[in-house]
Design a protein around this motif. Structure first.
Motif, PDB file in Angstrom:
ATOM      1  N   ILE A 370       0.828  -1.205   0.000  1.00  0.00           N
ATOM      2  CA  ILE A 370       0.000   0.000   0.000  1.00  0.00           C
ATOM      3  C   ILE A 370       0.864   1.258   0.000  1.00  0.00           C
ATOM      4  O   ILE A 370       0.612   2.214  -0.743  1.00  0.00           O
ATOM      5  CB  ILE A 370      -0.955  -0.002   1.206  1.00  0.00           C
ATOM      6  N   LEU A 371       1.914   1.251   0.830  1.00  0.00           N
ATOM      7  CA  LEU A 371       2.775   2.424   0.918  1.00  0.00           C
ATOM      8  C   LEU A 371       3.582   2.620  -0.361  1.00  0.00           C
ATOM      9  O   LEU A 371       3.882   3.760  -0.740  1.00  0.00           O
ATOM     10  CB  LEU A 371       3.714   2.296   2.123  1.00  0.00           C
ATOM     11  N   GLY A 372       3.936   1.513  -1.032  1.00  0.00           N
ATOM     12  CA  GLY A 372       4.623   1.629  -2.321  1.00  0.00           C
ATOM     13  C   GLY A 372       3.744   2.306  -3.357  1.00  0.00           C
ATOM     14  O   GLY A 372       4.195   3.173  -4.120  1.00  0.00           O
ATOM     15  N   LYS A 373       2.475   1.907  -3.392  1.00  0.00           N
ATOM     16  CA  LYS A 373       1.518   2.533  -4.316  1.00  0.00           C
ATOM     17  C   LYS A 373       1.329   4.006  -3.964  1.00  0.00           C
ATOM     18  O   LYS A 373       1.269   4.876  -4.855  1.00  0.00           O
ATOM     19  CB  LYS A 373       0.185   1.796  -4.234  1.00  0.00           C
ATOM     20  N   LEU A 374       1.245   4.295  -2.669  1.00  0.00           N
ATOM     21  CA  LEU A 374       1.096   5.679  -2.223  1.00  0.00           C
ATOM     22  C   LEU A 374       2.312   6.515  -2.604  1.00  0.00           C
ATOM     23  O   LEU A 374       2.176   7.683  -3.019  1.00  0.00           O
ATOM     24  CB  LEU A 374       0.887   5.708  -0.705  1.00  0.00           C
TER      25      LEU A 374
END
Length: 413
Positions: A370-374
């Motif tokens: 999720i944080l990579g996508k963010l």
């Protein structure tokens, strides 16, 4: 008379094992945890290298972490449940064999999907290792369960800290193929775990032959209260490991982006943070044994919030200082949470260890994805601003019962 003596021997042996803290086994399983987690931490440590070599996005990096963490998490509760009923002393060495296979594949991987397969094998090794090794620590604790888990966790956190340092010294200068050298560490770990398996087998056999020793003290909580408490602990694990995912997967990128550090310099900074995590781990268990695990959980999760909220605004010097405080404080939570959960459900050591280790890895993987996508859609700096508020979830600790008080009341003290 002879028959009574013969029957009493295994019982006395089992009682001795149960009542005496076996430090030689605790430190040996801690060493094996160090080796295991050092090998596991090689994965995020080489992210900058594989991102450049294979032209990966932050979302791809998140998918690598998700693949590893899911394989390292989904099997753990089932391994724990199975071995609660049927102990498998040599499963530890077998699990390390999966890790060895994954390292060899990672060193030779020629594309993104090979990398995914490699980290999946390493994750499977971890899913077998953690529930059973946590059981060994419990068996060798002699009743000092918080101390035993802290010694066990100390090894893991020290290994996680050493991984980035060794990656900076070996993998970054010499390339992806140098990961093969870490397979020698896996071979050493297999030998150590075989030795531990022999001890584990001896204890398991003694317990099955002996009359059962008195069980652990039970609390007087209702099943509903136990379920709610476990749910709160799982939410706390979520906040802790979702935040840690931002550090382990993206801290080096954050430092490179904000302070223009080299890859090696950023790895040293990650080593400093993980070293603080290793140092802080030792305090959580013994302090929980002495003052109550609820208070340690409270301080560890909620108490770290001021430091995490300051981190995105600090210069390099204060970023380093804050990372040390964050590592020291937040690392004390897991041993206390794990032992607290095991006390909520006595006799389910493997299942609880598998559930919480598995959920921790799963949250780390989900958080990384999720944080990579963010990070791709915003910026790596924005990720750290958002994650800074996660420890505030620690306020839920207020709703946990104080098990030490409950035990005293149940015992009539």
């Amino acid at each position: 008379m002879t028959n009574n003596n013969t029957l009493s021997e295994p019982l006395e042996k089992t009682k001795t094992i149960a009542e005496k803290t076996v430090y030689s086994i605790l430190f040996t399983i801690s060493l094996s945890h160090l080796l295991n987690d050092m090998l596991q931490s090689v994965i995020p440590s080489i992210y900058p290298l594989i991102k450049t070599n294979y032209h990966l996005s932050f979302s791809d990096i998140g998918l690598v972490t998700l693949t590893y963490q899911l394989s390292a998490s989904l099997l753990q509760p089932f391994v724990g449940m199975y071995t609660d009923k049927k102990p498998k002393p040599y499963s530890l060495a077998i699990g390390m064999g999966f890790t060895l296979s994954g390292l060899i594949c990672l060193a030779q991987a020629s594309g993104f999907y090979w990398i995914l397969l490699s980290v999946m094998l390493i994750g499977i090794g971890s899913s077998i290792f953690h529930p059973e090794s946590s059981r060994v620590a419990h068996m060798a604790s002699g009743g000092k369960r918080g101390l035993a888990q802290s010694i066990f966790q100390l090894g893991g956190n020290a290994g996680s800290a050493l991984g980035p340092l060794l990656a900076a010294l070996i993998v970054v200068p010499f390339g992806q193929s140098s990961v093969m050298w870490f397979s020698l560490v896996a071979l050493l770990a297999i030998v150590i775990l075989y030795y531990i398996g022999n001890w584990y087998k001896g204890v398991a056999v003694s317990k099955t032959k002996a009359v059962k020793i008195p069980s652990e003290k039970h609390h007087s909580l209702s099943s509903t209260r136990v379920s709610v408490s476990l749910a709160i602990l799982i939410v706390l694990i979520f906040s802790k490991y979702f935040y840690l995912a931002s550090i382990t997967s993206y801290y080096t990128f954050f430092l490179i982006d904000k302070f223009h550090l080299s890859v090696q310099a950023s790895q040293i900074q990650l080593f400093i943070f993980l070293g603080a995590v290793a140092a802080g781990t030792m305090a959580g268990g013994p302090l929980g044994d002495r003052f109550g695990r609820k208070y340690i959980i409270w301080i560890s999760i909620l108490g770290v919030a001021p430091f995490t909220m300051l981190l995105p605004y600090a210069n390099l010097f204060w970023t380093t200082i804050l990372s040390v405080f964050i590592g020291l404080i937040i690392s004390s939570a897991f041993s206390a949470i794990l032992v607290y959960a095991q006390e909520l459900m006595p006799g389910k050591v493997g299942m609880i260890a598998g559930l919480f280790f598995g959920f921790a890895f799963g949250m780390g993987g989900l958080g990384s994805a999720i944080l990579g996508k963010l990070a791709d859609t915003t910026s790596i700096s924005y990720v750290f601003h958002v994650c800074a508020y996660l420890p505030l979830i620690g306020i839920l600790t207020a709703f946990l019962p104080n098990l030490e008080v409950k035990k005293k009341k149940a015992a009539g003290i």
